[in-house]
Design an enzyme around this catalytic site. Structure first.
Site, PDB file in Angstrom:
ATOM      1  N   GLU A  35       2.537  -5.913 -10.168  1.00  0.00           N
ATOM      2  CA  GLU A  35       2.839  -6.394  -9.548  1.00  0.00           C
ATOM      3  C   GLU A  35       1.392  -7.478  -8.958  1.00  0.00           C
ATOM      4  O   GLU A  35       0.190  -6.454  -8.165  1.00  0.00           O
ATOM      5  CB  GLU A  35       3.929  -6.958  -9.060  1.00  0.00           C
ATOM      6  CG  GLU A  35       4.328  -8.302  -8.214  1.00  0.00           C
ATOM      7  CD  GLU A  35       4.338  -8.278  -7.176  1.00  0.00           C
ATOM      8  OE1 GLU A  35       5.443  -7.402  -6.426  1.00  0.00           O
ATOM      9  OE2 GLU A  35       5.200  -9.769  -6.432  1.00  0.00           O
ATOM     10  N   ARG A 260       5.761   9.076  -7.490  1.00  0.00           N
ATOM     11  CA  ARG A 260       4.481   8.920  -6.795  1.00  0.00           C
ATOM     12  C   ARG A 260       3.171  10.259  -7.416  1.00  0.00           C
ATOM     13  O   ARG A 260       3.605  11.203  -6.442  1.00  0.00           O
ATOM     14  CB  ARG A 260       5.184   8.159  -6.268  1.00  0.00           C
ATOM     15  CG  ARG A 260       5.261   6.695  -6.382  1.00  0.00           C
ATOM     16  CD  ARG A 260       5.603   6.300  -5.264  1.00  0.00           C
ATOM     17  NE  ARG A 260       4.785   5.481  -4.373  1.00  0.00           N
ATOM     18  CZ  ARG A 260       5.177   3.740  -4.976  1.00  0.00           C
ATOM     19  NH1 ARG A 260       5.182   3.691  -4.966  1.00  0.00           N
ATOM     20  NH2 ARG A 260       4.099   2.862  -4.071  1.00  0.00           N
ATOM     21  N   LYS A 270       0.991  -0.280  -2.324  1.00  0.00           N
ATOM     22  CA  LYS A 270       0.226  -2.059  -2.464  1.00  0.00           C
ATOM     23  C   LYS A 270       0.175  -2.656  -0.840  1.00  0.00           C
ATOM     24  O   LYS A 270      -0.518  -3.278  -0.306  1.00  0.00           O
ATOM     25  CB  LYS A 270       0.617  -2.499  -3.481  1.00  0.00           C
ATOM     26  CG  LYS A 270      -1.170  -3.146  -4.510  1.00  0.00           C
ATOM     27  CD  LYS A 270      -0.712  -4.177  -5.568  1.00  0.00           C
ATOM     28  CE  LYS A 270       0.217  -3.719  -6.101  1.00  0.00           C
ATOM     29  NZ  LYS A 270       1.177  -4.359  -6.563  1.00  0.00           N
TER      30      LYS A 270
HETATM   31  P1  ATP Z   1       3.958  -2.791  -3.887  1.00  0.00           P
HETATM   32  O1  ATP Z   1       4.065  -2.206  -2.571  1.00  0.00           O
HETATM   33  O2  ATP Z   1       3.398  -3.389  -3.427  1.00  0.00           O
HETATM   34  O3  ATP Z   1       5.145  -2.292  -4.385  1.00  0.00           O
HETATM   35  P2  ATP Z   1       3.102  -0.217  -5.505  1.00  0.00           P
HETATM   36  O4  ATP Z   1       2.138   0.257  -4.529  1.00  0.00           O
HETATM   37  O5  ATP Z   1       4.415   0.313  -5.536  1.00  0.00           O
HETATM   38  O6  ATP Z   1       2.547  -1.685  -4.597  1.00  0.00           O
HETATM   39  P3  ATP Z   1       3.192  -1.531  -7.846  1.00  0.00           P
HETATM   40  O7  ATP Z   1       2.231  -2.978  -8.268  1.00  0.00           O
HETATM   41  O8  ATP Z   1       5.018  -1.991  -7.896  1.00  0.00           O
HETATM   42  O9  ATP Z   1       2.717  -1.247  -6.568  1.00  0.00           O
HETATM   43  O10 ATP Z   1       3.128  -0.521  -9.196  1.00  0.00           O
HETATM   44  C1  ATP Z   1       2.946  -0.598 -10.602  1.00  0.00           C
HETATM   45  C2  ATP Z   1       3.421   0.200 -11.100  1.00  0.00           C
HETATM   46  O11 ATP Z   1       2.509   1.351 -11.067  1.00  0.00           O
HETATM   47  C3  ATP Z   1       4.522   0.621 -11.262  1.00  0.00           C
HETATM   48  O12 ATP Z   1       4.871   1.360 -12.355  1.00  0.00           O
HETATM   49  C4  ATP Z   1       4.454   2.416  -9.822  1.00  0.00           C
HETATM   50  O13 ATP Z   1       5.800   2.968 -10.811  1.00  0.00           O
HETATM   51  C5  ATP Z   1       3.398   3.101 -10.196  1.00  0.00           C
HETATM   52  N1  ATP Z   1       2.803   2.969  -8.865  1.00  0.00           N
HETATM   53  C6  ATP Z   1       2.947   2.649  -7.857  1.00  0.00           C
HETATM   54  N2  ATP Z   1       2.488   3.783  -7.015  1.00  0.00           N
HETATM   55  C7  ATP Z   1       2.563   4.576  -7.660  1.00  0.00           C
HETATM   56  C8  ATP Z   1       1.858   6.225  -7.372  1.00  0.00           C
HETATM   57  N3  ATP Z   1       1.830   6.509  -6.391  1.00  0.00           N
HETATM   58  N4  ATP Z   1       1.903   7.036  -7.982  1.00  0.00           N
HETATM   59  C9  ATP Z   1       2.301   6.641  -9.288  1.00  0.00           C
HETATM   60  N5  ATP Z   1       2.675   5.877  -9.584  1.00  0.00           N
HETATM   61  C10 ATP Z   1       2.689   4.202  -8.733  1.00  0.00           C
HETATM   62 MG    MG Z   2       6.567  -1.121  -5.977  1.00  0.00          MG
END
Ligand code: ATP
Ligand code: MG
Length: 568
Positions: A35, A260, A270
C-alpha cells in the site's frame, strides 16, 4: 528403484509444486502488493524475496501492484519511493498495476455480487454494525437491511457511488453468515463511502473498496496463481476464497501465508514507522536509524548485506524474532572486503612529541586495505603534534588495558612507537594533552620496526586532521515486547492504517552526535554515500547532510570491540 527429485526448499515451494503437479496451474505468477502509504522496510524485503524468488524459480513472473484503496494516507511520493527501493534491491517486476486503475471493474464485480444476492447495502450506523457483529463467543445478529431486494440494493449502491449519501452513512456488505465462527465472515464490509482525494483518481470516486474484497479480486484479475502474504492474513483466507469463487473466476488464486520478519528492538510495521515520522520521533523516513530501505541505504548498508541477511533468515511458517546482531554481522561481512580503511579520531586528545623537531615531517605510506594491495595506498604525515582517541587513554588503567597510559608504550598504526611521559590536565581534572616521546628507530617498515608492543592505535597528525561530525546509532526502541506487540496489532485491522496505541518506549540514546571528530583528508573529501572502515572504530558512510566545511559520517556498524565487551 524409482527416485523422485524434490526441488522444493521450503513449504511455499512445496505448495507450488503440488499445484503444478496436480494441474491446478501450469505456470506461476505472483505479485508484491504494497500500500503506498509509506516507504518499504526490511520486513517487506522478506516478502519481495519470496514473491520474486518463487516466480524466478518456477519460470513465472512477479507483478508489482499498488493496493491504493485508502486514499487518505496514500501519496505519489510513496509510489515512486517504493519503486526505487525495489529497483535498488535488483528485482524486476513484470507488470505494474494500481488497484485504482481497476475501480470501474471492481464496481461492476460488486454489482454482480448484488445481482447474485451475495451483497447488500446496510444503513446501520458503524456502532450498530459493531454491536451486531457479535464476538468470538457470541454469534452476530442479522442486519435489518440484509434482505433488501436486488433492485433496491443496485439502486442504493449506484447512489452511494454518485455521492448522494454522506460519508459513513451506508456500506455495501457481502452477504455470507452472521453466525460464522470466523468473525471476518460475518458479512464483511466491501465498500465504504469516503470523500477523499485520491492520488491517482482524484475526486472521481467517493466510494472505495475494502481490502478483503479488492485484494482477492485484483489477484484474480491479474491471473495471479499464488498469492503470498504474511501470517496476519491467514484468518482472511476463507474470505479470500469466498470472494474469488463467488466473483466467478475460473482459476482462483491460492493464498499461502508465511511468517513476518521480526527483528529484536526493531519496528517492522509501516503504520508505526509512519507514526514515528509524523510525530517527529525520527528525522524522516530516511533517518538512518529507521529499518526502512531508504534509512538503511542512507546509513550505508550495502544491498548485498540485506540479501545475505534474508537468505540466512530463510522462509519460516511460524513467527519468530531474529536477533538484530545477525543483520549487523551481514553488514560487516559485506563491508570487510570492500570498504577502504582510513584514520578517524572521534574523540580527539592532543599529543605532543618531545623529541620530534618542530617542522619536521615524515611521509608514511598507508595501505587502503590490508588484503587488497590493488586498492592502493595514500600518504599520511607524522609531525610534532597528533591526536589519539580519548577511549585509547586511561590515567589509571587496569592491567589488561593495552592502550596508552602514563609510562606505557603503544605503536601508532603505520608509524612509530610512542611512550607517554606526562599528562596535562585541565582545571576540571580532564586530560587536556599527552606529552609523549617517540622511539625514532621504530618506524613501520624500517629495520627497527619489529620491536613489539601490545597495542596499536589509530591516530592523525595535526597536518592531516580535518574536522568532521560523526553520528552513532543504536536501536530506536528500548523495549523488546512493545516492538513486537505493535506488530500483532497490525494483524487486527488491515484496512486501518492508524496505530491504535503507541506504547513504545523510544531509546533516548539511539542517536549520539559527535561534533569534534577528525578524519584524514581522503575521507573528508569523499562523495556522499562513500563507505570506509575507520580503523579500530567501525564502518562509516558519508551522509548527504555533509557540507564542504563539515563532512558528516554515519556509523553503519561498529567493529566488534573485544575489550569493551569483556569489561562491560
Ligand atoms: P501497514 O502497517 O500499513 O499494514 P505493512 O508493514 O504491513 O504496513 P503492507 O503494505 O501492508 O506493509 O505490506 C505489503 C506486503 O508486505 C504484504 O504482502 C505483507 O504481507 C508484506 N509484509 C509486510 N510486513 C512484513 C514483514 N515484517 N515480514 C514479511 N512480510 C511483510
Ligand atoms: Mg499490513
Amino acid at each position: 528403484m524409482e527416485t523422485t527429485e524434490r526441488k522444493a526448499s521450503n513449504f511455499i515451494e512445496e505448495f507450488v509444486e503440488e499445484d503444478l503437479a496436480s494441474g491446478r496451474f501450469d505456470h506461476v505468477r505472483t505479485r508484491f502488493p504494497p500500500e503506498p502509504n509509506g516507504y518499504l522496510h526490511i520486513g517487506h524485503v522478506k516478502a519481495l524475496c519470496i514473491d520474486f524468488g518463487i516466480a524466478r524459480k518456477y519460470g513465472g513472473q512477479c507483478n508489482l501492484r499498488f493496493d491504493d484503496t485508502n486514499p487518505a494516507k496514500e501519496d505519489t511520493v510513496f509510489v515512486e519511493g517504493i519503486q526505487r527501493d525495489i529497483e535498488w534491491l535488483g528485482f524486476k517486476w513484470a507488470e505494474l498495476h494500481f488497484a485504482s486503475d481497476f475501480f470501474p471493474r471492481l464496481y461492476e464485480i460488486a454489482r454482480d455480487l448484488i445481482r447474485k444476492g451475495l451483497a447488500y447495502v446496510d444503513d446501520q450506523s458503524p456502532e450498530e454494525m459493531r454491536i451486531n457483529r457479535g464476538t468470538l463467543t457470541k454469534p452476530g445478529v442479522n442486519s435489518p437491511w440484509r434482505d433488501r431486494s436486488v433492485e433496491e440494493n443496485l439502486d442504493l449502491f449506484e447512489r452511494m457511488k454518485n455521492g448522494e449519501f454522506p460519508d459513513g452513512s451506508r456500506v455495501l456488505r457481502a452477504r455470507i453468515d452472521m453466525a460464522s465462527p470466523n468473525v471476518l465472515m460475518r458479512d464483511p464490509t466491501i465498500y465504504r463511502i469516503k470523500r477523499c482525494h485520491h492520488h491517482r483518481t482524484g475526486d472521481d470516486w467517493c466510494i472505495y473498496p475494502m481490502y478483503d474484497f479488492q485484494h482477492p479480486i485484483q489477484d484474480a484479475i491479474e491471473g495471479i496463481t499464488h498469492s503470498l502474504c504474511s501470517l496476519e492474513y491467514e484468518i482472511h483466507r476463507p474470505l479470500y476464497d469466498w470472494m474469488v469463487n463467488n466473483a466467478g473466476f475460473e482459476q482462483p488464486p491460492r493464498q499461502i501465508e508465511f511468517a513476518r520478519l521480526n527483528i529484536t528492538r526493531t519496528m517492522l510495521s509501516k503504520r508505526f514507522l509512519r507514526h514515528m515520522v509524523e510525530n517527529h520521533l525520527v528525522a524522516g523516513w530516511d533517518d538512518p536509524r529507521m529499518p526502512t530501505l531508504v534509512g538503511m541505504r542512507r546509513r550505508g548498508y550495502p544491498v548485498e548485506a540485506i540479501h545475505d541477511f534474508l537468505a540466512r533468515v530463510g522462509v519460516a511458517k511460524a513467527d519468530s524474532v531474529v536477533d538484530g546482531a545477525l543483520l549487523e554481522a551481514c553488514v560487516r561481512d559485506a563491508l570487510g572486503d570492500t570498504a577502504p580503511r582510513g584514520m578517524a579520531v572521534l574523540k580527539p586528545i592532543p599529543v605532543t612529541f618531545t623529541n620530534w623537531e618542530e617542522g619536521k615531517v615524515d611521509e608514511l605510506e598507508m595501505e587502503n586495505h590490508p588484503d587488497h594491495p590493488e586498492m592502493g595506498s595514500r600518504t599520511l604525515h607524522f609531525t610534532k603534534r597528533a591526536f589519539i582517541d580519548a577511549d585509547d587513554f586511561m590515567l589509571d588503567p587496569p592491567k589488561k588495558f593495552f592502550r596508552l597510559a602514563p609510562g606505557r608504550e603503544v605503536r601508532l598504526k603505520g608509524a612509530y612507537i610512542i611512550k607517554c611521559e606526562d599528562v596535562k590536565l585541565d582545571e576540571n581534572g580532564n586530560v587536556a594533552e599527552l606529552i609523549c616521546s617517540v622511539d625514532l628507530d621504530s618506524r613501520s617498515g624500517s629495520a627497527g620496526a619489529d620491536r613489539k608492543v601490545k597495542g596499536t592505535l589509530h591516530w592523525l597528525s595535526d597536518m592531516d586532521a580535518v574536522k568532521a561530525e560523526a553520528r552513532l546509532y543504536e536501536p530506536l526502541v528500548m523495549d523488546e515486547e512493545a516492538a513486537q506487540e505493535t506488530e500483532a496489532e497490525d494483524a487486527e485491522d488491515i484496512d486501518d492504517t492508524a496505530p491504535k496505541g503507541f506504547n513504545v518506549k523510544m531509546n533516548p540514546d539511539s542517536l549520539v552526535t559527535l561534533t569534534g571528530c577528525l578524519v584524514e583528508p581522503a575521507i573528508a573529501g569523499c562523495a556522499a554515500g562513500d563507505r570506509f572502515q575507520f580503523l579500530r572504530t567501525g564502518y562509516f558512510c558519508k551522509d548527504p547532510d555533509s557540507t564542504p566545511e563539515m563532512p558528516v559520517f554515519n556509523r553503519i556498524v561498529p567493529l566488534k570491540d573485544s575489550w569493551a565487551k569483556a569489561n562491560k
